[in-house]
Motif scaffolding. Structure first.
Motif, PDB file in Angstrom:
ATOM      1  N   THR A  12       0.907  -1.327   0.078  1.00 39.56           N
ATOM      2  CA  THR A  12      -0.041   0.144  -0.065  1.00 39.56           C
ATOM      3  C   THR A  12       0.802   1.196   0.131  1.00 39.56           C
ATOM      4  N   ASN A  13       0.182   2.561  -0.548  1.00 36.36           N
ATOM      5  CA  ASN A  13       1.184   3.549  -0.333  1.00 36.36           C
ATOM      6  C   ASN A  13       0.374   4.935   0.043  1.00 36.36           C
ATOM      7  N   THR A  14       1.025   5.815   0.444  1.00 29.48           N
ATOM      8  CA  THR A  14       0.381   6.911   1.039  1.00 29.48           C
ATOM      9  C   THR A  14       0.180   8.022  -0.092  1.00 29.48           C
ATOM     10  N   ASP A  15      -0.525   9.027  -0.238  1.00 33.33           N
ATOM     11  CA  ASP A  15      -0.410  10.180  -1.057  1.00 33.33           C
ATOM     12  C   ASP A  15       1.150  10.665  -1.150  1.00 33.33           C
ATOM     13  N   VAL A  16       1.409  11.582  -2.050  1.00 29.39           N
ATOM     14  CA  VAL A  16       2.830  12.342  -2.093  1.00 29.39           C
ATOM     15  C   VAL A  16       2.685  13.275  -1.328  1.00 29.39           C
ATOM     16  N   GLU A  53       9.916   6.366   0.551  1.00 32.06           N
ATOM     17  CA  GLU A  53      10.335   6.589  -0.897  1.00 32.06           C
ATOM     18  C   GLU A  53      10.661   8.162  -1.010  1.00 32.06           C
ATOM     19  N   LEU A  54      11.785   8.479  -1.509  1.00 38.11           N
ATOM     20  CA  LEU A  54      12.277   9.814  -1.805  1.00 38.11           C
ATOM     21  C   LEU A  54      12.850  10.005  -2.937  1.00 38.11           C
ATOM     22  N   PHE A  55      12.197  11.021  -3.470  1.00 37.90           N
ATOM     23  CA  PHE A  55      12.401  11.329  -5.209  1.00 37.90           C
ATOM     24  C   PHE A  55      12.218  12.768  -5.257  1.00 37.90           C
ATOM     25  N   ARG A  56      12.604  13.137  -6.718  1.00 36.32           N
ATOM     26  CA  ARG A  56      12.247  14.394  -7.311  1.00 36.32           C
ATOM     27  C   ARG A  56      11.072  14.326  -8.267  1.00 36.32           C
ATOM     28  N   ASN A  57      10.121  15.000  -8.265  1.00 34.65           N
ATOM     29  CA  ASN A  57       9.178  15.396  -9.138  1.00 34.65           C
ATOM     30  C   ASN A  57       9.572  15.994 -10.405  1.00 34.65           C
ATOM     31  N   ASN A  58       9.705  15.203 -11.721  1.00 31.62           N
ATOM     32  CA  ASN A  58      10.427  15.801 -13.057  1.00 31.62           C
ATOM     33  C   ASN A  58       9.597  17.147 -13.448  1.00 31.62           C
ATOM     34  N   SER A  80       7.932  12.611  -1.348  1.00 29.44           N
ATOM     35  CA  SER A  80       7.930  11.404  -0.604  1.00 29.44           C
ATOM     36  C   SER A  80       6.572  10.533  -0.565  1.00 29.44           C
ATOM     37  N   VAL A  81       6.712   9.092  -0.478  1.00 33.90           N
ATOM     38  CA  VAL A  81       5.634   8.556  -0.315  1.00 33.90           C
ATOM     39  C   VAL A  81       6.012   7.310   0.801  1.00 33.90           C
ATOM     40  N   PHE A  82       5.173   7.055   1.458  1.00 32.57           N
ATOM     41  CA  PHE A  82       5.213   5.741   2.425  1.00 32.57           C
ATOM     42  C   PHE A  82       4.812   4.461   1.670  1.00 32.57           C
TER      43      PHE A  82
END
Length: 424
Positions: free
Chosen positions: A42-46, A373-378, A385-387
Protein backbone atom coordinates in the motif's frame (compact mmCIF):
# COMPACT_ATOMS: atom_id res chain seq x y z
CA UNK A 1 0.96 -30.32 0.55
CA UNK A 2 3.15 -31.51 3.44
CA UNK A 3 6.90 -31.32 3.94
CA UNK A 4 9.09 -33.72 5.91
CA UNK A 5 11.73 -31.81 7.86
CA UNK A 6 14.93 -32.60 9.75
CA UNK A 7 16.73 -34.19 6.81
CA UNK A 8 14.38 -37.18 6.46
CA UNK A 9 14.31 -38.87 3.08
CA UNK A 10 12.30 -36.89 0.57
CA UNK A 11 11.95 -33.97 2.94
CA UNK A 12 12.26 -30.25 2.28
CA UNK A 13 15.61 -28.60 2.90
CA UNK A 14 15.33 -25.43 4.95
CA UNK A 15 17.91 -22.67 5.34
CA UNK A 16 17.26 -21.95 9.01
CA UNK A 17 15.59 -18.58 8.41
CA UNK A 18 12.29 -18.30 10.33
CA UNK A 19 9.91 -15.40 9.73
CA UNK A 20 6.42 -14.47 10.88
CA UNK A 21 3.48 -14.22 8.47
CA UNK A 22 -0.25 -13.56 8.70
CA UNK A 23 -2.41 -16.42 7.42
CA UNK A 24 -4.20 -15.21 4.30
CA UNK A 25 -8.01 -15.10 4.16
CA UNK A 26 -9.50 -18.50 3.39
CA UNK A 27 -6.39 -20.43 4.43
CA UNK A 28 -5.69 -22.84 7.28
CA UNK A 29 -2.07 -23.81 7.93
CA UNK A 30 -0.75 -26.82 9.86
CA UNK A 31 2.83 -27.30 11.05
CA UNK A 32 4.82 -28.99 8.27
CA UNK A 33 2.66 -27.67 5.42
CA UNK A 34 4.35 -26.35 2.31
CA UNK A 35 3.43 -22.68 2.06
CA UNK A 36 3.58 -19.76 -0.33
CA UNK A 37 4.54 -16.28 0.87
CA UNK A 38 2.43 -13.39 -0.40
CA UNK A 39 3.28 -9.69 -0.01
CA UNK A 40 0.74 -6.87 -0.11
CA UNK A 41 1.75 -3.26 -0.81
CA UNK A 42 0.00 0.00 0.00
CA UNK A 43 1.16 3.58 -0.36
CA UNK A 44 0.23 7.01 0.94
CA UNK A 45 -0.35 10.17 -1.07
CA UNK A 46 2.67 12.18 -2.16
CA UNK A 47 4.11 14.77 0.20
CA UNK A 48 6.33 17.41 -1.45
CA UNK A 49 8.45 17.90 1.64
CA UNK A 50 11.15 20.29 0.36
CA UNK A 51 9.58 23.40 -1.18
CA UNK A 52 12.46 24.19 -3.52
CA UNK A 53 14.03 22.66 -6.60
CA UNK A 54 16.54 19.96 -5.69
CA UNK A 55 18.85 17.58 -7.50
CA UNK A 56 20.79 14.98 -5.50
CA UNK A 57 19.18 13.29 -2.49
CA UNK A 58 20.71 11.02 0.15
CA UNK A 59 18.93 9.87 3.31
CA UNK A 60 19.41 7.72 6.43
CA UNK A 61 16.86 6.50 8.99
CA UNK A 62 17.88 7.68 12.47
CA UNK A 63 14.88 6.07 14.18
CA UNK A 64 11.30 5.03 13.40
CA UNK A 65 10.24 8.67 13.59
CA UNK A 66 13.33 10.53 12.38
CA UNK A 67 15.13 10.59 9.02
CA UNK A 68 18.24 12.53 7.98
CA UNK A 69 18.07 13.98 4.44
CA UNK A 70 20.77 15.83 2.49
CA UNK A 71 20.32 17.33 -0.96
CA UNK A 72 21.55 20.06 -3.31
CA UNK A 73 19.66 23.29 -3.93
CA UNK A 74 19.15 23.66 -7.70
CA UNK A 75 19.42 27.46 -7.56
CA UNK A 76 22.68 27.78 -5.63
CA UNK A 77 24.10 24.28 -5.94
CA UNK A 78 24.75 24.39 -2.18
CA UNK A 79 24.57 21.29 -0.02
CA UNK A 80 21.75 21.36 2.54
CA UNK A 81 20.68 18.90 5.26
CA UNK A 82 17.54 18.56 7.35
CA UNK A 83 15.87 16.21 9.83
CA UNK A 84 12.41 14.88 8.91
CA UNK A 85 10.11 13.94 11.80
CA UNK A 86 7.49 11.25 11.10
CA UNK A 87 4.13 10.95 12.84
CA UNK A 88 1.93 8.30 11.24
CA UNK A 89 1.78 9.21 7.55
CA UNK A 90 2.63 12.86 8.18
CA UNK A 91 6.14 14.31 8.02
CA UNK A 92 7.43 17.57 9.49
CA UNK A 93 10.51 19.28 8.14
CA UNK A 94 13.06 20.71 10.54
CA UNK A 95 15.21 23.74 9.78
CA UNK A 96 17.52 23.07 6.80
CA UNK A 97 21.23 23.71 7.36
CA UNK A 98 23.68 24.64 4.61
CA UNK A 99 26.65 22.33 5.17
CA UNK A 100 28.61 23.40 2.05
CA UNK A 101 28.13 26.88 0.63
CA UNK A 102 29.40 26.16 -2.86
CA UNK A 103 28.13 24.10 -5.79
CA UNK A 104 28.40 20.37 -5.09
CA UNK A 105 26.96 17.17 -6.55
CA UNK A 106 26.81 13.36 -6.17
CA UNK A 107 26.02 13.14 -2.46
CA UNK A 108 26.52 9.85 -0.62
CA UNK A 109 26.12 9.45 3.14
CA UNK A 110 26.68 6.91 5.91
CA UNK A 111 25.65 6.86 9.57
CA UNK A 112 28.82 6.71 11.67
CA UNK A 113 27.15 6.78 15.09
CA UNK A 114 23.89 7.81 16.71
CA UNK A 115 25.04 11.43 16.56
CA UNK A 116 27.14 11.74 13.39
CA UNK A 117 26.73 11.41 9.64
CA UNK A 118 29.59 11.31 7.12
CA UNK A 119 28.82 12.77 3.68
CA UNK A 120 31.01 12.54 0.59
CA UNK A 121 30.38 14.64 -2.49
CA UNK A 122 31.96 16.32 -5.51
CA UNK A 123 33.13 19.94 -5.37
CA UNK A 124 31.95 21.23 -8.76
CA UNK A 125 34.48 24.09 -8.72
CA UNK A 126 37.71 22.22 -7.98
CA UNK A 127 36.23 18.92 -9.27
CA UNK A 128 37.82 17.18 -6.28
CA UNK A 129 35.92 14.76 -4.06
CA UNK A 130 35.26 16.00 -0.53
CA UNK A 131 34.03 14.69 2.82
CA UNK A 132 32.36 16.34 5.82
CA UNK A 133 30.97 15.21 9.19
CA UNK A 134 27.58 16.46 10.38
CA UNK A 135 26.71 16.23 14.09
CA UNK A 136 23.09 15.40 14.95
CA UNK A 137 21.42 16.50 18.21
CA UNK A 138 17.68 15.94 17.95
CA UNK A 139 16.59 18.10 15.01
CA UNK A 140 19.72 20.26 15.14
CA UNK A 141 22.49 19.68 12.59
CA UNK A 142 25.98 21.14 12.98
CA UNK A 143 28.49 20.89 10.14
CA UNK A 144 32.20 20.29 10.56
CA UNK A 145 34.90 21.38 8.10
CA UNK A 146 35.03 19.73 4.69
CA UNK A 147 38.27 18.19 3.44
CA UNK A 148 39.41 17.07 0.00
CA UNK A 149 39.61 13.33 0.42
CA UNK A 150 41.48 13.17 -2.87
CA UNK A 151 43.25 15.74 -5.04
CA UNK A 152 44.59 13.29 -7.62
CA UNK A 153 43.73 15.34 -10.68
CA UNK A 154 40.15 15.55 -11.86
CA UNK A 155 37.98 12.99 -10.10
CA UNK A 156 34.69 11.69 -11.41
CA UNK A 157 31.19 11.42 -10.03
CA UNK A 158 31.40 7.81 -8.86
CA UNK A 159 32.14 7.02 -5.22
CA UNK A 160 30.84 4.85 -2.39
CA UNK A 161 31.40 5.42 1.35
CA UNK A 162 31.44 2.62 3.95
CA UNK A 163 31.47 2.79 7.76
CA UNK A 164 34.03 0.46 9.37
CA UNK A 165 33.74 1.69 12.99
CA UNK A 166 32.35 4.79 14.70
CA UNK A 167 35.56 6.64 13.80
CA UNK A 168 36.76 4.92 10.60
CA UNK A 169 35.38 4.81 7.08
CA UNK A 170 36.61 3.95 3.61
CA UNK A 171 35.66 5.65 0.36
CA UNK A 172 36.03 3.81 -2.94
CA UNK A 173 36.05 6.12 -5.95
CA UNK A 174 36.71 6.33 -9.66
CA UNK A 175 39.25 8.77 -11.06
CA UNK A 176 38.01 10.67 -14.07
CA UNK A 177 41.15 9.69 -15.97
CA UNK A 178 40.75 6.03 -15.08
CA UNK A 179 41.40 3.75 -12.16
CA UNK A 180 39.60 2.61 -9.03
CA UNK A 181 41.01 3.98 -5.77
CA UNK A 182 40.25 3.96 -2.08
CA UNK A 183 41.00 6.27 0.83
CA UNK A 184 40.62 5.55 4.56
CA UNK A 185 39.11 8.34 6.66
CA UNK A 186 39.59 8.72 10.43
CA UNK A 187 37.16 10.87 12.41
CA UNK A 188 37.87 12.79 15.60
CA UNK A 189 34.62 14.56 16.41
CA UNK A 190 33.89 16.51 13.22
CA UNK A 191 37.58 16.61 12.18
CA UNK A 192 38.67 14.22 9.42
CA UNK A 193 42.13 12.90 8.55
CA UNK A 194 42.88 10.71 5.53
CA UNK A 195 45.24 8.05 4.33
CA UNK A 196 47.12 8.22 1.04
CA UNK A 197 45.16 7.47 -2.12
CA UNK A 198 45.24 3.68 -2.49
CA UNK A 199 45.10 2.13 -5.95
CA UNK A 200 43.00 -1.00 -6.43
CA UNK A 201 42.87 -1.13 -10.22
CA UNK A 202 44.22 1.05 -13.03
CA UNK A 203 41.42 -0.08 -15.36
CA UNK A 204 38.75 2.46 -16.29
CA UNK A 205 35.60 1.79 -14.27
CA UNK A 206 32.05 3.13 -14.54
CA UNK A 207 30.02 2.32 -11.42
CA UNK A 208 31.11 1.54 -7.84
CA UNK A 209 29.27 0.12 -4.81
CA UNK A 210 30.83 -0.95 -1.50
CA UNK A 211 29.38 -2.51 1.69
CA UNK A 212 31.11 -3.46 4.95
CA UNK A 213 31.22 -7.19 5.68
CA UNK A 214 32.75 -6.49 9.11
CA UNK A 215 35.15 -3.93 10.63
CA UNK A 216 38.08 -5.04 8.46
CA UNK A 217 36.53 -6.44 5.27
CA UNK A 218 34.67 -4.57 2.54
CA UNK A 219 32.68 -6.04 -0.35
CA UNK A 220 33.29 -4.01 -3.51
CA UNK A 221 31.22 -4.34 -6.70
CA UNK A 222 32.21 -2.36 -9.79
CA UNK A 223 31.86 -2.28 -13.55
CA UNK A 224 34.63 -1.87 -16.07
CA UNK A 225 34.27 0.57 -18.97
CA UNK A 226 31.61 -1.03 -21.22
CA UNK A 227 32.70 -4.41 -19.95
CA UNK A 228 32.23 -6.94 -17.15
CA UNK A 229 30.58 -6.36 -13.78
CA UNK A 230 32.93 -7.61 -11.06
CA UNK A 231 33.23 -8.00 -7.28
CA UNK A 232 36.11 -8.37 -4.83
CA UNK A 233 36.77 -8.37 -1.07
CA UNK A 234 39.13 -5.76 0.40
CA UNK A 235 40.83 -6.32 3.75
CA UNK A 236 41.41 -2.95 5.41
CA UNK A 237 44.22 -2.18 7.88
CA UNK A 238 45.12 1.15 9.52
CA UNK A 239 46.03 3.06 6.36
CA UNK A 240 46.04 0.52 3.53
CA UNK A 241 44.16 -2.47 2.14
CA UNK A 242 44.81 -5.78 0.43
CA UNK A 243 42.38 -7.63 -1.77
CA UNK A 244 41.31 -11.11 -2.80
CA UNK A 245 40.60 -12.43 -6.27
CA UNK A 246 37.93 -10.55 -8.21
CA UNK A 247 35.09 -12.53 -9.78
CA UNK A 248 32.76 -11.69 -12.66
CA UNK A 249 29.08 -11.14 -11.86
CA UNK A 250 28.07 -10.52 -15.47
CA UNK A 251 30.16 -10.93 -18.61
CA UNK A 252 29.16 -8.14 -20.98
CA UNK A 253 30.42 -5.60 -23.49
CA UNK A 254 27.62 -3.16 -22.65
CA UNK A 255 27.72 -0.20 -20.26
CA UNK A 256 26.79 -0.72 -16.59
CA UNK A 257 26.12 2.70 -15.08
CA UNK A 258 24.40 1.85 -11.77
CA UNK A 259 25.41 -0.65 -9.07
CA UNK A 260 23.89 -1.00 -5.60
CA UNK A 261 24.82 -3.65 -3.02
CA UNK A 262 23.18 -4.68 0.24
CA UNK A 263 24.27 -7.13 2.94
CA UNK A 264 21.94 -10.12 3.44
CA UNK A 265 23.96 -11.68 6.27
CA UNK A 266 27.58 -12.19 7.29
CA UNK A 267 28.29 -14.46 4.33
CA UNK A 268 26.20 -13.11 1.45
CA UNK A 269 25.42 -9.95 -0.50
CA UNK A 270 22.69 -9.01 -2.94
CA UNK A 271 23.96 -6.90 -5.83
CA UNK A 272 21.74 -4.99 -8.24
CA UNK A 273 23.04 -3.33 -11.39
CA UNK A 274 21.78 -1.80 -14.62
CA UNK A 275 23.44 -3.04 -17.81
CA UNK A 276 22.30 -1.95 -21.28
CA UNK A 277 19.02 -0.72 -19.76
CA UNK A 278 18.12 -3.91 -17.88
CA UNK A 279 18.17 -4.20 -14.10
CA UNK A 280 19.83 -7.38 -12.76
CA UNK A 281 20.02 -9.00 -9.35
CA UNK A 282 22.60 -11.52 -8.16
CA UNK A 283 23.55 -13.14 -4.85
CA UNK A 284 27.25 -13.37 -3.96
CA UNK A 285 28.48 -15.77 -1.26
CA UNK A 286 31.50 -14.77 0.84
CA UNK A 287 34.10 -16.98 2.55
CA UNK A 288 37.04 -14.98 3.87
CA UNK A 289 38.13 -13.08 0.77
CA UNK A 290 36.79 -15.69 -1.67
CA UNK A 291 33.57 -14.97 -3.58
CA UNK A 292 31.12 -17.16 -5.48
CA UNK A 293 28.31 -15.60 -7.52
CA UNK A 294 25.01 -17.15 -8.53
CA UNK A 295 23.33 -16.42 -11.86
CA UNK A 296 22.27 -12.83 -12.61
CA UNK A 297 18.52 -12.41 -13.19
CA UNK A 298 16.72 -9.44 -14.77
CA UNK A 299 14.06 -7.74 -12.62
CA UNK A 300 13.00 -4.92 -15.00
CA UNK A 301 13.99 -2.75 -17.93
CA UNK A 302 15.32 -3.17 -21.47
CA UNK A 303 16.85 -1.04 -24.21
CA UNK A 304 13.50 0.63 -25.04
CA UNK A 305 12.57 1.38 -21.40
CA UNK A 306 15.79 1.43 -19.43
CA UNK A 307 16.37 1.48 -15.69
CA UNK A 308 16.79 5.15 -14.76
CA UNK A 309 17.83 4.64 -11.14
CA UNK A 310 17.12 2.25 -8.25
CA UNK A 311 17.63 1.65 -4.53
CA UNK A 312 17.66 -1.49 -2.35
CA UNK A 313 15.91 -2.09 0.99
CA UNK A 314 16.56 -5.19 3.11
CA UNK A 315 13.31 -6.62 4.47
CA UNK A 316 14.83 -9.90 5.69
CA UNK A 317 17.76 -12.20 4.87
CA UNK A 318 15.71 -13.61 2.02
CA UNK A 319 13.74 -10.57 0.81
CA UNK A 320 15.01 -7.39 -0.85
CA UNK A 321 12.75 -4.62 -2.10
CA UNK A 322 14.04 -2.96 -5.28
CA UNK A 323 12.62 0.54 -5.82
CA UNK A 324 13.26 1.97 -9.28
CA UNK A 325 12.09 4.11 -12.18
CA UNK A 326 12.32 3.57 -15.93
CA UNK A 327 13.18 6.04 -18.70
CA UNK A 328 9.66 5.57 -20.14
CA UNK A 329 7.05 7.08 -17.84
CA UNK A 330 9.55 7.61 -14.99
CA UNK A 331 7.01 6.15 -12.55
CA UNK A 332 8.09 5.15 -9.08
CA UNK A 333 8.03 1.32 -8.97
CA UNK A 334 8.93 -1.41 -6.51
CA UNK A 335 9.50 -5.14 -6.93
CA UNK A 336 10.25 -7.84 -4.38
CA UNK A 337 13.26 -10.12 -4.86
CA UNK A 338 12.77 -13.53 -3.19
CA UNK A 339 16.14 -15.09 -2.40
CA UNK A 340 16.08 -18.83 -1.75
CA UNK A 341 19.83 -19.33 -2.17
CA UNK A 342 22.63 -17.98 -4.35
CA UNK A 343 21.37 -20.01 -7.30
CA UNK A 344 17.67 -19.19 -7.06
CA UNK A 345 16.11 -15.71 -7.12
CA UNK A 346 12.55 -14.91 -8.15
CA UNK A 347 10.72 -11.59 -8.45
CA UNK A 348 7.12 -10.74 -7.59
CA UNK A 349 4.94 -8.46 -9.70
CA UNK A 350 5.87 -4.78 -10.01
CA UNK A 351 4.05 -2.34 -7.74
CA UNK A 352 3.68 1.31 -8.84
CA UNK A 353 3.81 3.64 -5.83
CA UNK A 354 3.94 6.93 -7.77
CA UNK A 355 2.30 7.14 -11.22
CA UNK A 356 3.85 10.52 -12.10
CA UNK A 357 7.12 11.27 -13.86
CA UNK A 358 9.92 11.50 -11.29
CA UNK A 359 13.61 10.89 -10.82
CA UNK A 360 13.68 8.29 -8.09
CA UNK A 361 16.11 9.08 -5.29
CA UNK A 362 16.51 6.66 -2.40
CA UNK A 363 14.59 4.23 -0.20
CA UNK A 364 14.72 4.48 3.59
CA UNK A 365 13.56 1.44 5.57
CA UNK A 366 11.90 2.22 8.90
CA UNK A 367 11.85 -0.19 11.84
CA UNK A 368 8.15 -0.90 11.33
CA UNK A 369 8.92 -2.38 7.92
CA UNK A 370 7.52 0.61 6.07
CA UNK A 371 9.61 2.16 3.32
CA UNK A 372 9.95 5.91 2.88
CA UNK A 373 10.50 6.54 -0.83
CA UNK A 374 12.24 9.86 -1.57
CA UNK A 375 12.39 11.28 -5.08
CA UNK A 376 12.28 14.44 -7.21
CA UNK A 377 9.17 15.32 -9.21
CA UNK A 378 10.23 15.77 -12.86
CA UNK A 379 7.74 18.61 -13.38
CA UNK A 380 8.27 20.76 -10.28
CA UNK A 381 11.83 19.51 -9.59
CA UNK A 382 10.86 19.52 -5.90
CA UNK A 383 11.53 16.66 -3.50
CA UNK A 384 8.59 14.35 -2.76
CA UNK A 385 8.00 11.34 -0.58
CA UNK A 386 5.66 8.35 -0.35
CA UNK A 387 5.30 5.80 2.43
CA UNK A 388 5.07 2.21 1.14
CA UNK A 389 3.58 -0.30 3.56
CA UNK A 390 4.35 -4.01 3.25
CA UNK A 391 2.20 -6.76 4.76
CA UNK A 392 3.44 -10.38 4.79
CA UNK A 393 0.88 -13.16 4.30
CA UNK A 394 1.13 -16.93 4.04
CA UNK A 395 -1.13 -19.43 2.29
CA UNK A 396 -1.04 -23.13 1.50
CA UNK A 397 1.06 -23.91 -1.59
CA UNK A 398 -1.17 -25.90 -3.93
CA UNK A 399 1.40 -26.20 -6.73
CA UNK A 400 5.03 -27.27 -6.46
CA UNK A 401 6.23 -24.15 -8.28
CA UNK A 402 4.59 -21.97 -5.61
CA UNK A 403 6.37 -23.57 -2.64
CA UNK A 404 8.38 -20.93 -0.75
CA UNK A 405 8.67 -22.42 2.71
CA UNK A 406 7.46 -24.84 5.37
CA UNK A 407 5.19 -23.87 8.26
CA UNK A 408 6.77 -24.20 11.69
CA UNK A 409 3.57 -23.41 13.59
CA UNK A 410 -0.12 -23.69 12.76
CA UNK A 411 -2.78 -21.03 12.32
CA UNK A 412 -6.06 -20.05 10.74
CA UNK A 413 -7.14 -16.98 8.80
CA UNK A 414 -5.71 -13.69 10.21
CA UNK A 415 -3.52 -15.47 12.81
CA UNK A 416 0.27 -15.07 12.81
CA UNK A 417 2.41 -18.15 12.25
CA UNK A 418 6.11 -18.88 11.86
CA UNK A 419 7.56 -20.47 8.73
CA UNK A 420 10.93 -21.68 7.44
CA UNK A 421 12.25 -20.51 4.08
CA UNK A 422 13.35 -23.34 1.79
CA UNK A 423 17.01 -23.47 0.82
CA UNK A 424 16.24 -25.01 -2.55
Amino acid sequence: MRGILNGQSGGAKINGIVEEYIVQAGSTISAGDFVDFVYSFTNTDVNLYIDKQTTYITAIALSETSVFVAYTDNTTGYGEAVIITISGDAITLGTPVIFRSLAISVLKSVKMSETSILIVFRNNSSQYQQAIVLSINGNIITAGTAIDYTTMGLTSTEHSVVRLTDTRAIVLYRRGTGGLYGVILTLNGTAISKSADLLYSSSIVQAVSAVAIDESRVFLAFSLNSANVKAVVLTVSVDSFTYGTAITLLATTMATNIIESIKLNSTSMFVGFSTNGSGYGVVVTISGTALVAGPSRIFAGDTSSAINTFSLSLLSQSRVLISYSLTVGYYGCAIMARIYNAEFITYDSTYVFYATAQNFGISVKLNSGRILELFRNNSTLKAGSVFVGIAKYVKAALLQNNICGVAKTKGIESETIKAFTLSE
